[in-house]
Design a protein around this motif. Structure first.
Motif, mmCIF file in Angstrom:
data_model
loop_
_atom_site.group_PDB
_atom_site.id
_atom_site.type_symbol
_atom_site.label_atom_id
_atom_site.label_comp_id
_atom_site.label_asym_id
_atom_site.label_seq_id
_atom_site.Cartn_x
_atom_site.Cartn_y
_atom_site.Cartn_z
ATOM 1 N N SER A 92 0.822 -1.200 0.000
ATOM 2 C CA SER A 92 0.000 0.000 0.000
ATOM 3 C C SER A 92 0.862 1.259 0.000
ATOM 4 O O SER A 92 0.596 2.219 -0.739
ATOM 5 N N ALA A 93 1.907 1.275 0.822
ATOM 6 C CA ALA A 93 2.773 2.447 0.920
ATOM 7 C C ALA A 93 3.484 2.741 -0.397
ATOM 8 O O ALA A 93 3.597 3.898 -0.815
ATOM 9 N N VAL A 94 3.976 1.696 -1.059
ATOM 10 C CA VAL A 94 4.639 1.877 -2.353
ATOM 11 C C VAL A 94 3.677 2.497 -3.354
ATOM 12 O O VAL A 94 4.029 3.436 -4.094
ATOM 13 N N GLU A 95 2.449 2.003 -3.386
ATOM 14 C CA GLU A 95 1.467 2.486 -4.362
ATOM 15 C C GLU A 95 1.061 3.929 -4.085
ATOM 16 O O GLU A 95 1.017 4.764 -4.995
ATOM 17 N N TYR A 96 0.771 4.238 -2.815
ATOM 18 C CA TYR A 96 0.384 5.610 -2.480
ATOM 19 C C TYR A 96 1.528 6.588 -2.716
ATOM 20 O O TYR A 96 1.322 7.699 -3.228
ATOM 21 N N ALA A 97 2.736 6.193 -2.323
ATOM 22 C CA ALA A 97 3.890 7.072 -2.519
ATOM 23 C C ALA A 97 4.151 7.299 -4.002
ATOM 24 O O ALA A 97 4.536 8.397 -4.428
ATOM 25 N N HIS A 98 3.919 6.256 -4.788
ATOM 26 C CA HIS A 98 4.105 6.363 -6.234
ATOM 27 C C HIS A 98 3.135 7.385 -6.832
ATOM 28 O O HIS A 98 3.541 8.313 -7.541
ATOM 29 N N HIS A 99 1.857 7.221 -6.528
ATOM 30 C CA HIS A 99 0.870 8.160 -7.061
ATOM 31 C C HIS A 99 1.058 9.550 -6.467
ATOM 32 O O HIS A 99 0.770 10.556 -7.131
ATOM 33 N N GLY A 100 1.564 9.602 -5.243
ATOM 34 C CA GLY A 100 1.777 10.889 -4.601
ATOM 35 C C GLY A 100 2.760 11.771 -5.318
ATOM 36 O O GLY A 100 2.672 13.004 -5.233
ATOM 37 N N VAL A 101 3.697 11.184 -6.033
ATOM 38 C CA VAL A 101 4.697 11.988 -6.737
ATOM 39 C C VAL A 101 4.532 11.968 -8.251
ATOM 40 O O VAL A 101 4.875 12.929 -8.936
ATOM 41 N N PHE A 102 3.983 10.884 -8.818
ATOM 42 C CA PHE A 102 3.864 10.799 -10.271
ATOM 43 C C PHE A 102 2.507 11.260 -10.798
ATOM 44 O O PHE A 102 2.330 11.393 -12.005
ATOM 45 N N TYR A 103 1.559 11.497 -9.901
ATOM 46 C CA TYR A 103 0.246 11.980 -10.335
ATOM 47 C C TYR A 103 0.385 13.260 -11.150
ATOM 48 O O TYR A 103 1.100 14.182 -10.772
ATOM 49 N N HIS A 104 -0.304 13.305 -12.289
ATOM 50 C CA HIS A 104 -0.328 14.489 -13.152
ATOM 51 C C HIS A 104 1.082 14.909 -13.570
ATOM 52 O O HIS A 104 1.429 16.081 -13.572
ATOM 53 N N GLN A 105 1.886 13.898 -13.907
ATOM 54 C CA GLN A 105 3.280 14.122 -14.331
ATOM 55 C C GLN A 105 4.112 14.825 -13.256
ATOM 56 O O GLN A 105 5.094 15.511 -13.557
#
Length: 394
Positions: A179-192
């Protein structure tokens, strides 16, 4: 009103596409006073989409004048109650989703005006205008300072600012790793990565650091880049060439300063302002990529050993917009969330929010709040009225 209780929405507008590039003042479309226009580029193809009228001081003056008239005592907008205003706003939201702009919504003339333009002209005119009572700005800290300065030199207008960020995301060893990997990923890569609250400083506790890096790199490599208007694309281009080049410059600084490039690290494709999804490990707090707002698809993963250490490091920034915490220990989550200097703190999630939740930053991430009851306070003035009345008869 329709039978469902929602505002009636007019039929789609036709043959008005050319109007969308003009200035909207007093419920009418106008060309700019100067006659100047500026190009709008498609960042995926670098082709010109259209040319938009470039507003400046004279256009702002016209818009402010009619806005003042629309708020005079006895005007339709001034006498409209909150429920009626709310119905208009909801109607506008539906029309924007369907048609883009707002003439068919039914706002009285002068209530909503749109003046496209550049900061040094249109923006400066708004922030220094003597008849503007309130400015709300979302953008860079540097421009926020200029707006506040201009407001102070004019009529001391109220200013609320939602500015830059370098948000920490803290992952403890007891967290749900997937869960942490996924949230952290979207937290920085969202909307480029073009997001003010991007989780751009990722602190991972030492026992799980190597595994977290491995999974993060694996996740980033799955991204599909391309034109966001086509199906199956995960990441589109950066907003313009200036931002594209700034991101690449910061990536190069990370390489030179000793961070380990795990994946990405360069431009993508032969056309368009694309940047590869990039992950750095072994990042130190004194590196540019750990201090400056990148506003791009670049994840920096740093290692920490203790709770006190990570709190101190997370707060060691000029910014304070948002933060994330991942742990199964509720006591730890409460302790850290209380200690972090950030306007929004997410626990075991990221980028979650609602219109009822106030949003804004600490320190150089701005001042004031959007949304919720606190957001309404920014647009109201408190008035005290004292009335002397005759003494009651006994």
């Amino acid at each position: 009103m329709s039978s469902s209780g929602k505002p009636d929405i007019p039929a789609p507008l036709t043959n008005l596409k050319i109007q969308y590039t003009k200035i909207f003042i007093n419920n009418e479309w106008h060309g700019s006073v100067s006659g100047k226009k500026f190009p709008v580029l498609n960042p995926a193809t670098e082709e010109i989409i259209c040319h938009v009228e470039e507003g400046d001081k004279e256009d702002v003056d016209k818009a402010v004048k009619v806005a003042r008239q629309a708020f005079q005592i006895g005007s339709p907008w001034r006498t409209m109650d909150a429920s009626a205003r709310g119905r208009l706003l909801f109607k506008l939201a539906d029309l924007i989703e369907r048609d883009r702009l707002l003439l068919a919504a039914g706002f009285p003339p002068g209530v909503v005006n749109i003046v496209p333009g550049y900061g040094p002209t249109a923006g400066a005119a708004i922030s220094s205008h003597m008849d503007v009572d309130k400015v709300a700005f979302t953008g860079s800290t540097e421009v926020g300072k200029l707006i506040k300065e201009a407001a102070g030199k004019s009529n001391l207008k109220r200013v609320t600012l939602e500015l830059g960020g370098k948000s920490p995301c803290i992952v403890f060893a007891d967290a749900d790793l997937n869960s942490a990997v996924e949230y952290a990923h979207h937290g920085v890569f969202y909307h480029q990565g073009q997001c003010c609250v991007a989780a751009s400083r990722l602190f991972v506790e030492e026992p799980i650091y190597d595994e977290f890096v491995r999974r993060s790199v694996e996740r980033a490599k799955k991204y599909v880049l391309g034109n966001p208007l086509t199906g199956g694309v995960n990441q589109g281009p950066q907003i313009d060439k200036e931002q594209h080049d700034k991101i690449l410059d910061l990536i190069e600084s990370g390489k030179k300063e000793g961070a380990k490039l795990e994946c990405g690290g360069g431009p993508w494709g032969n056309k368009g302002y694309f940047v590869q999804p990039t992950v750095f490990s072994n990042v130190r707090d004194d590196m540019r990529i750990a201090k400056e707002e990148i506003f791009g698809p670049v994840q920096q993963i740093m290692k920490f050993k203790s709770l006190d250490d990570v709190i101190k490091r997370a707060n060691n920034t000029h910014y304070g917009l948002a933060a994330g915490i991942f742990t199964k220990d509720l006591d730890k989550a409460i302790t850290v969330s209380s200690a972090l200097q950030a306007g929004t703190v997410w626990v075991n999630c990221y980028l979650a929010g609602s219109s009822q939740s106030p949003f804004g930053g600490f320190k150089m991430s701005g001042n004031g709040r959007e949304m919720g009851e606190y957001g309404l306070h920014e647009y109201t003035e408190v008035k005290t009225v004292t009335v002397k009345i005759s003494q009651k008869n006994s």
